[in-house]
Scaffold this motif. Structure first.
Motif, PDB file in Angstrom:
ATOM      1  N   PHE A 235       0.827  -1.204   0.000  1.00 41.05           N
ATOM      2  CA  PHE A 235       0.000   0.000   0.000  1.00 41.05           C
ATOM      3  C   PHE A 235       0.864   1.257   0.000  1.00 41.05           C
ATOM      4  CE2 PHE A 235      -3.367  -2.638   2.408  1.00 41.05           C
ATOM      5  CZ  PHE A 235      -3.832  -3.148   1.209  1.00 41.05           C
ATOM      6  N   ASN A 236       1.955   1.217   0.762  1.00 38.13           N
ATOM      7  CA  ASN A 236       2.855   2.365   0.846  1.00 38.13           C
ATOM      8  C   ASN A 236       3.487   2.670  -0.508  1.00 38.13           C
ATOM      9  OD1 ASN A 236       5.943   3.147   1.154  1.00 38.13           O
ATOM     10  ND2 ASN A 236       4.879   4.090   2.873  1.00 38.13           N
ATOM     11  N   THR A 237       4.058   1.651  -1.152  1.00 35.61           N
ATOM     12  CA  THR A 237       4.767   1.886  -2.416  1.00 35.61           C
ATOM     13  C   THR A 237       3.796   2.232  -3.546  1.00 35.61           C
ATOM     14  OG1 THR A 237       4.787  -0.506  -2.803  1.00 35.61           O
ATOM     15  CG2 THR A 237       6.755   0.452  -1.818  1.00 35.61           C
ATOM     16  N   ALA A 238       2.624   1.599  -3.557  1.00 31.46           N
ATOM     17  CA  ALA A 238       1.651   1.906  -4.611  1.00 31.46           C
ATOM     18  C   ALA A 238       1.169   3.347  -4.500  1.00 31.46           C
ATOM     19  CB  ALA A 238       0.470   0.940  -4.527  1.00 31.46           C
ATOM     20  N   LEU A 239       0.858   3.797  -3.281  1.00 35.24           N
ATOM     21  CA  LEU A 239       0.378   5.165  -3.097  1.00 35.24           C
ATOM     22  C   LEU A 239       1.500   6.174  -3.331  1.00 35.24           C
ATOM     23  CD1 LEU A 239      -1.998   6.959  -2.340  1.00 35.24           C
ATOM     24  CD2 LEU A 239      -1.349   6.703   0.068  1.00 35.24           C
ATOM     25  N   PHE A 240       2.685   5.886  -2.812  1.00 35.24           N
ATOM     26  CA  PHE A 240       3.813   6.808  -2.979  1.00 35.24           C
ATOM     27  C   PHE A 240       4.175   6.966  -4.449  1.00 35.24           C
ATOM     28  CE2 PHE A 240       8.305   7.737  -3.447  1.00 35.24           C
ATOM     29  CZ  PHE A 240       8.471   8.821  -2.606  1.00 35.24           C
ATOM     30  N   ILE A 306       8.801  13.688   2.518  1.00 36.11           N
ATOM     31  CA  ILE A 306       8.701  15.091   2.917  1.00 36.11           C
ATOM     32  C   ILE A 306       9.089  16.058   1.789  1.00 36.11           C
ATOM     33  CG2 ILE A 306       9.208  14.458   5.307  1.00 36.11           C
ATOM     34  CD1 ILE A 306      11.995  15.626   4.943  1.00 36.11           C
ATOM     35  N   TRP A 307       9.740  15.555   0.736  1.00 37.04           N
ATOM     36  CA  TRP A 307      10.290  16.446  -0.280  1.00 37.04           C
ATOM     37  C   TRP A 307       9.264  17.003  -1.268  1.00 37.04           C
ATOM     38  CZ3 TRP A 307      15.172  18.055   0.382  1.00 37.04           C
ATOM     39  CH2 TRP A 307      15.988  17.293   1.215  1.00 37.04           C
ATOM     40  N   PRO A 308       8.357  16.192  -1.837  1.00 36.98           N
ATOM     41  CA  PRO A 308       7.530  16.699  -2.952  1.00 36.98           C
ATOM     42  C   PRO A 308       6.640  17.881  -2.618  1.00 36.98           C
ATOM     43  CG  PRO A 308       7.533  14.291  -2.938  1.00 36.98           C
ATOM     44  CD  PRO A 308       8.185  14.737  -1.665  1.00 36.98           C
ATOM     45  N   GLU A 328      14.113  17.417  -6.026  1.00 34.31           N
ATOM     46  CA  GLU A 328      14.330  16.157  -6.737  1.00 34.31           C
ATOM     47  C   GLU A 328      15.583  15.437  -6.229  1.00 34.31           C
ATOM     48  OE1 GLU A 328      12.371  14.631  -8.952  1.00 34.31           O
ATOM     49  OE2 GLU A 328      10.896  16.203  -8.567  1.00 34.31           O
ATOM     50  N   LEU A 329      16.619  16.194  -5.893  1.00 39.47           N
ATOM     51  CA  LEU A 329      17.836  15.575  -5.367  1.00 39.47           C
ATOM     52  C   LEU A 329      17.550  14.855  -4.058  1.00 39.47           C
ATOM     53  CD1 LEU A 329      20.924  15.159  -5.565  1.00 39.47           C
ATOM     54  CD2 LEU A 329      21.193  17.299  -4.301  1.00 39.47           C
ATOM     55  N   GLY A 330      16.835  15.519  -3.143  1.00 37.50           N
ATOM     56  CA  GLY A 330      16.501  14.881  -1.876  1.00 37.50           C
ATOM     57  C   GLY A 330      15.614  13.672  -2.064  1.00 37.50           C
ATOM     58  N   LEU A 331      14.608  13.799  -2.928  1.00 32.76           N
ATOM     59  CA  LEU A 331      13.691  12.699  -3.178  1.00 32.76           C
ATOM     60  C   LEU A 331      14.410  11.513  -3.804  1.00 32.76           C
ATOM     61  CD1 LEU A 331      10.803  11.524  -3.455  1.00 32.76           C
ATOM     62  CD2 LEU A 331      10.627  12.749  -5.637  1.00 32.76           C
ATOM     63  N   ILE A 332      15.215  11.758  -4.820  1.00 31.64           N
ATOM     64  CA  ILE A 332      15.893  10.676  -5.533  1.00 31.64           C
ATOM     65  C   ILE A 332      16.945  10.016  -4.647  1.00 31.64           C
ATOM     66  CG2 ILE A 332      17.442  10.187  -7.471  1.00 31.64           C
ATOM     67  CD1 ILE A 332      15.854  12.277  -9.069  1.00 31.64           C
ATOM     68  N   PHE A 333      17.644  10.808  -3.819  1.00 26.33           N
ATOM     69  CA  PHE A 333      18.620  10.222  -2.894  1.00 26.33           C
ATOM     70  C   PHE A 333      17.925   9.233  -1.954  1.00 26.33           C
ATOM     71  CE2 PHE A 333      20.578  10.241   1.317  1.00 26.33           C
ATOM     72  CZ  PHE A 333      21.846   9.772   1.016  1.00 26.33           C
ATOM     73  N   CYS A 334      16.809   9.651  -1.376  1.00 21.98           N
ATOM     74  CA  CYS A 334      16.087   8.767  -0.456  1.00 21.98           C
ATOM     75  C   CYS A 334      15.571   7.521  -1.173  1.00 21.98           C
ATOM     76  CB  CYS A 334      14.922   9.512   0.190  1.00 21.98           C
ATOM     77  SG  CYS A 334      15.427  10.809   1.351  1.00 21.98           S
ATOM     78  N   ALA A 393      -0.988  16.719  -3.760  1.00 16.16           N
ATOM     79  CA  ALA A 393      -0.269  15.446  -3.852  1.00 16.16           C
ATOM     80  C   ALA A 393       0.832  15.375  -2.796  1.00 16.16           C
ATOM     81  CB  ALA A 393       0.331  15.280  -5.248  1.00 16.16           C
ATOM     82  N   GLY A 394       1.532  16.508  -2.589  1.00 19.58           N
ATOM     83  CA  GLY A 394       2.571  16.544  -1.563  1.00 19.58           C
ATOM     84  C   GLY A 394       2.024  16.325  -0.168  1.00 19.58           C
ATOM     85  N   VAL A 395       0.847  16.874   0.121  1.00 21.98           N
ATOM     86  CA  VAL A 395       0.229  16.686   1.442  1.00 21.98           C
ATOM     87  C   VAL A 395      -0.145  15.225   1.651  1.00 21.98           C
ATOM     88  CG1 VAL A 395      -1.796  17.246   2.851  1.00 21.98           C
ATOM     89  CG2 VAL A 395      -0.584  19.058   1.615  1.00 21.98           C
ATOM     90  N   PHE A 396      -0.739  14.612   0.637  1.00 21.97           N
ATOM     91  CA  PHE A 396      -1.089  13.187   0.750  1.00 21.97           C
ATOM     92  C   PHE A 396       0.166  12.321   0.908  1.00 21.97           C
ATOM     93  CE2 PHE A 396      -5.263  14.370  -1.022  1.00 21.97           C
ATOM     94  CZ  PHE A 396      -6.085  13.615  -0.193  1.00 21.97           C
ATOM     95  N   LEU A 397       1.250  12.708   0.240  1.00 22.75           N
ATOM     96  CA  LEU A 397       2.497  11.949   0.376  1.00 22.75           C
ATOM     97  C   LEU A 397       3.025  11.973   1.808  1.00 22.75           C
ATOM     98  CD1 LEU A 397       4.254  12.896  -2.967  1.00 22.75           C
ATOM     99  CD2 LEU A 397       3.869  10.571  -2.158  1.00 22.75           C
ATOM    100  N   LEU A 398       2.770  13.057   2.520  1.00 23.95           N
ATOM    101  CA  LEU A 398       3.215  13.132   3.909  1.00 23.95           C
ATOM    102  C   LEU A 398       2.560  12.063   4.778  1.00 23.95           C
ATOM    103  CD1 LEU A 398       3.195  17.010   4.458  1.00 23.95           C
ATOM    104  CD2 LEU A 398       5.186  15.526   4.169  1.00 23.95           C
TER     105      LEU A 398
END
Length: 424
Positions: A235-240, A306-308, A328-334, A393-398
């Motif tokens: 569920f986490n990976t599909a939603l993220f 937390i990045w998007p 994008e750098l922070g997101l891709i690094f994680c 989308a960023g809020v839902f990602l949190l």
């Protein structure tokens, strides 16, 4: 001597000749895919003069139908040797893609052919991914799976950095049909590399009934949902993944339309930060060694979410470009850290006789959720504006870190015996 030791420590343990060929095959096909990135829509627009609705159908319908076609292939592949399946899927993609330059040269290329090829390639992609996970689990001992997945992740980000710019140049010089031909050849080379892995792959024990039932198509989902740690991870990976991908078209509209960024700036904003994926994948194994697999999944899984939301504050000019690149750098690094750890965790939690069905169900779920969320966010972007929809989308990602395994996995239970075949 010391420099050689340091280099060996940086690269990790040797995983053998077989894995070397498999790794090379993966890198070759991944490079070909990124080299031809965006070629299908360009062919539809420039060669076939397709409209926006047809271009949208090419990317969404092809992927969705391909996922549906791949569903029954999971149970079929499960009880067969995986290396011949991998070679076959590479050859299917090679043959399907090669029909496009052939038809173009003969003046017979149609939109329907593009759509059918996208369906075939999508189905073969899903089947290849599932079979490759099962093959990797038989090729390497469990303690080497994280190293292998980290190398695949590093290769994926490397090809992401160099593939699209070279592909763009090739499209400008030779046209999009030529890059599709190059992509086709990359699958042929991948098939040859997988064939060169050598070794003897034992035939999996056949434990299913002689005739596959309709209910068997759901075995992968049943297995995932019955596992208290894999269920929230799916569920986490599909939603993220779905939310991240759903905001990309809106971000393109915002940057290239309202904010007036040039196409090269838009490409740079996403290509340059991919270097973070290289560093992240290199850190995955040391972090797991020090803090443990579960802790890395929990912490890095939360950090990547937390990045998007920062993209909602995007403005024009150099400051806006640097903001996108930083996010994008922070997101891709994680993601570079998280992806190989989670891929290894998933393989370790899956019984050997369930890997293909489980990975097929996983991939189909993530592709379907991405398609659905992309459609929903397209509507939201039209109603609320791209910036507001990106922020939403960023809020839902949190909230996605709430959907993750809350405790370390218990030992994998012994698989329940399945009915044996009546065949001799």
């Amino acid at each position: 001597m010391k420099s050689g030791h340091r280099l060996g420590h940086l690269l990790g343990p040797r995983l053998g000749r077989g894995f070397g060929w498999l790794w090379g095959a993966y890198g070759t096909s991944a490079f070909g895919t990124w080299l031809a990135f965006g070629a299908f829509p360009l062919i539809a627009i420039q060669v076939l003069h397709a409209g926006p609705a047809e271009v949208a159908a090419l990317s969404s319908v092809g992927s969705a139908v391909g996922a549906a076609v791949a569903v029954p292939l999971g149970p079929w592949v499960e009880f067969r040797r995986k290396r011949p399946v991998l070679i076959a899927m590479d050859l299917v993609r090679f043959g399907a893609l090669l029909t496009i330059p052939a038809a173009f040269a003969l003046g017979m290329l149609t939109f329907l052919q593009l759509l059918l090829v996208s369906v075939v390639v999508a189905a073969a992609d899903i089947t290849f991914r599932a079979a490759s996970g099962a093959y990797l689990k038989t090729l390497l001992p469990a303690e080497d799976l994280l190293v292998a997945n980290a190398r695949f992740e590093s290769t994926a980000w490397t090809t992401t950095i160099i593939g699209p710019p070279l592909g763009g140049a090739a499209i400008g010089l030779l046209g999009p049909v030529a890059t599709v031909a190059a992509d086709a050849v990359s699958y042929l080379l991948s098939a040859l590399g997988i064939r060169a892995t050598g070794g003897h792959e034992p035939l999996p024990e056949r434990r299913e009934v002689a005739r596959m039932r309709a209910g068997d198509l759901l075995d992968g989902w049943r297995y995932i949902l019955a596992d208290a740690t894999m269920r929230p991870l799916l569920f986490n990976t599909a939603l993220f993944n779905g939310l991240v991908m759903a905001s990309q078209p809106l971000l393109a509209v915002l940057m290239l339309g309202q904010l007036g960024f040039a196409p090269w700036q838009y490409g740079l904003a996403f290509a340059a930060p991919s270097i973070g994926g290289l560093f992240g994948s290199r850190l995955a194994r040391p972090l797991v060694t020090r803090f443990g697999q579960h802790q890395v999944l929990v912490v890095v899984g939360a950090l990547r979410a937390i990045w998007p939301v920062g993209l909602a504050f995007l403005g024009p000019g150099t400051g806006g470009l640097l903001l996108v690149m930083g996010v994008e750098l922070g997101l891709i690094f994680c993601c570079g850290v998280f992806n190989p750890v989670y891929a290894t965790y998933r393989l370790e939690r899956t019984a050997t006789d369930r890997v293909v069905r489980t990975l097929s169900a996983w991939t189909v779920t993530t592709k379907a959720s991405t398609a659905l969320l992309t459609a929903v966010w397209g509507v939201l972007g039209g109603l609320l504006g791209p910036r507001t929809a990106i922020g939403l989308a960023g809020v839902f990602l949190l909230a996605t870190p709430l959907l993750r395994p809350r405790r370390a996995a218990a030992p994998l239970p012994e698989p329940e015996p399945e009915p044996t075949s009546n065949r001799a």
